[in-house]
Scaffold this active site. Structure first.
Site, PDB file in Angstrom:
ATOM      1  N   GLN A   1      18.429 -27.085   3.598  1.00  0.00           N
ATOM      2  CA  GLN A   1      18.882 -28.195   2.764  1.00  0.00           C
ATOM      3  C   GLN A   1      20.220 -28.784   3.217  1.00  0.00           C
ATOM      4  O   GLN A   1      20.479 -29.967   3.013  1.00  0.00           O
ATOM      5  CB  GLN A   1      19.037 -27.736   1.307  1.00  0.00           C
ATOM      6  CG  GLN A   1      17.745 -27.466   0.581  1.00  0.00           C
ATOM      7  CD  GLN A   1      17.994 -27.075  -0.859  1.00  0.00           C
ATOM      8  OE1 GLN A   1      19.119 -26.871  -1.284  1.00  0.00           O
ATOM      9  NE2 GLN A   1      16.930 -26.967  -1.633  1.00  0.00           N
TER      10      GLN A   1
ATOM     11  N   TYR B   1      15.142 -16.511   5.396  1.00  0.00           N
ATOM     12  CA  TYR B   1      15.743 -17.770   4.946  1.00  0.00           C
ATOM     13  C   TYR B   1      15.772 -18.765   6.108  1.00  0.00           C
ATOM     14  O   TYR B   1      16.392 -18.511   7.153  1.00  0.00           O
ATOM     15  CB  TYR B   1      17.155 -17.558   4.412  1.00  0.00           C
ATOM     16  CG  TYR B   1      17.245 -16.676   3.179  1.00  0.00           C
ATOM     17  CD1 TYR B   1      16.124 -16.365   2.415  1.00  0.00           C
ATOM     18  CD2 TYR B   1      18.467 -16.148   2.772  1.00  0.00           C
ATOM     19  CE1 TYR B   1      16.210 -15.562   1.288  1.00  0.00           C
ATOM     20  CE2 TYR B   1      18.565 -15.342   1.637  1.00  0.00           C
ATOM     21  CZ  TYR B   1      17.437 -15.049   0.913  1.00  0.00           C
ATOM     22  OH  TYR B   1      17.529 -14.242  -0.204  1.00  0.00           O
TER      23      TYR B   1
ATOM     24  N   GLN C   1      18.181  -5.954  -5.720  1.00  0.00           N
ATOM     25  CA  GLN C   1      18.523  -7.377  -5.859  1.00  0.00           C
ATOM     26  C   GLN C   1      17.432  -8.103  -6.647  1.00  0.00           C
ATOM     27  O   GLN C   1      16.428  -8.543  -6.088  1.00  0.00           O
ATOM     28  CB  GLN C   1      18.713  -8.026  -4.485  1.00  0.00           C
ATOM     29  CG  GLN C   1      19.205  -9.463  -4.601  1.00  0.00           C
ATOM     30  CD  GLN C   1      19.579 -10.074  -3.261  1.00  0.00           C
ATOM     31  OE1 GLN C   1      19.261 -11.237  -3.003  1.00  0.00           O
ATOM     32  NE2 GLN C   1      20.254  -9.325  -2.408  1.00  0.00           N
TER      33      GLN C   1
ATOM     34  N   ASP D   1      25.504 -12.592   1.351  1.00  0.00           N
ATOM     35  CA  ASP D   1      24.114 -12.146   1.314  1.00  0.00           C
ATOM     36  C   ASP D   1      23.206 -13.174   1.977  1.00  0.00           C
ATOM     37  O   ASP D   1      23.311 -14.376   1.706  1.00  0.00           O
ATOM     38  CB  ASP D   1      23.675 -11.933  -0.134  1.00  0.00           C
ATOM     39  CG  ASP D   1      22.212 -11.516  -0.215  1.00  0.00           C
ATOM     40  OD1 ASP D   1      21.934 -10.328  -0.005  1.00  0.00           O
ATOM     41  OD2 ASP D   1      21.357 -12.389  -0.477  1.00  0.00           O
TER      42      ASP D   1
ATOM     43  N   GLN E   1      31.534 -26.527  -5.373  1.00  0.00           N
ATOM     44  CA  GLN E   1      30.688 -25.680  -6.221  1.00  0.00           C
ATOM     45  C   GLN E   1      31.130 -24.217  -6.138  1.00  0.00           C
ATOM     46  O   GLN E   1      31.114 -23.501  -7.131  1.00  0.00           O
ATOM     47  CB  GLN E   1      29.224 -25.813  -5.796  1.00  0.00           C
ATOM     48  CG  GLN E   1      28.626 -27.190  -6.069  1.00  0.00           C
ATOM     49  CD  GLN E   1      27.233 -27.330  -5.479  1.00  0.00           C
ATOM     50  OE1 GLN E   1      26.950 -26.814  -4.392  1.00  0.00           O
ATOM     51  NE2 GLN E   1      26.360 -28.032  -6.176  1.00  0.00           N
TER      52      GLN E   1
END
Length: 336
Positions: free
Chosen positions: A27, A54, A177, A49, A291
């Protein structure tokens, strides 16, 4: 930034951890991703992490580049193995000895480090004997390629079995997790009690419920441009379970609680998960540095019991608590 022990180990991690799922390598452009990592470092975050799956390994590469030049001993790097990677061949997935031992070498190469602090089984592999998987993790630890071992989204029974085998093999299983937020509390009934018993901490993902707990999605309102709910690469699918007017209306009832604490809605969501003493850290993601700067302010926040009760009352029956959801969401056969 405050720090917490991970499980019953001596390892401490930052209670706000930076994760790059759904962002780095997909993204977000690389320059923006690097800026977010540097913002995390500037804010005192030391724990990062990621996972080999990914962006099909690109996220690890981007994180390694972003951390280049940092003092390795001052960082805690966590990655994961299980899901299909590379050309997704018949052995490019799962927790077989072959895939685990080959995957750790690939992750280390991409991350630009000789070891990770925690190597995590991204899911439970029903197609591989647990003894084979845990022996492979033991060998990874003995080779110095990982210091500790964790898992992700395992049930209470799976945690107990894995923890027992790890102990027999001479290494520590210290973390799990799972998804956890004020809206998604499925770990509270069985996983958290078992984890407390075993000395395992939760490293929780999606504490803001894919952005729903920011309050930016309003019942009957238009979707904010560029938000996760409009992302066709995977974000829209993940957030869809919460995009109902009854949920969004309940979330808006949290606004007075956030204001009373002097927090933004997202800060309240992150602070909420950190009230659980079995949670070692909340993983935050970001597409913009600001953020990170905002959400890190949740570190050290203490929410009084009265306001925790008000949060429960505000959300009411839209909260998902069924412990069976952990097993329900697990792959029933190895993904290829």
């Amino acid at each position: 930034m405050e720090f917490r022990h991970l499980g019953a180990s001596g390892l401490k991690i930052s209670e706000i951890t930076y994760g790059n799922w759904l962002t780095h390598g997909s993204q977000v452009e690389n320059d923006a991703a690097v800026a977010c990592v540097h913002a995390a470092l500037d804010a005192g975050i030391s724990t990062f992490d990621t996972a080999d799956v990914y962006a099909n390994t690109l996220a690890e590469t981007v994180l390694g580049q972003a951390l280049k030049g940092q003092r390795r001993e001052s960082l805690e790097i966590m990655t994961k193995v299980y899901f299909p990677t590379g050309p997704k061949g018949h052995n490019d997935t799962g927790l077989s000895r072959k895939h685990v031992l080959e995957s750790i070498d690939g992750s280390l190469r991409r991350l630009g480090t000789d070891h990770v602090d925690v190597y995590q089984a991204h899911r439970y592999d029903v197609a591989t004997p647990l003894e084979e998987t845990m022996q492979a993790f033991a060998d990874v630890v003995r080779a110095g390629k990982a210091l500790y071992v964790g898992v992700s989204e395992w049930t209470a029974d799976q945690l107990r079995e894995g923890h027992a085998l790890a102990k027999q093999l001479g290494f520590q299983l210290i973390s799990n997790q799972p998804q956890y937020s004020a809206l998604w509390r499925v770990i509270e009934g069985e996983v958290v009690p078992a984890s407390r018993e075993l000395g395992v901490s939760q490293v929780v993902w999606s504490p803001i419920a894919q952005g729903v707990l920011t309050g930016k999605y309003r019942p009957g309102g238009a979707l904010p441009e560029g938000s996760r709910a409009t992302d066709e690469k995977g974000g829209k699918q993940m957030i869809s379970r919460w995009m109902r007017d009854d949920v969004l209306e309940r979330v808006q009832r949290l606004r007075p609680v956030a204001e009373e604490l002097g927090l933004s809605m997202s800060q309240l969501a992150v602070a909420w998960v950190l009230q659980n003493d079995n949670v070692a850290c909340a993983i935050i993601g970001a597409s913009r540095p600001e953020q990170v700067t905002e959400n890190v302010r949740a570190s050290g926040v203490r929410i009084p019991a009265e306001l925790m009760n008000r949060i429960d009352e505000a959300l009411g029956d839209v909260v998902e608590r069924d412990p069976g959801k952990t097993l329900e969401g697990m792959p029933k056969e190895r993904l290829a």
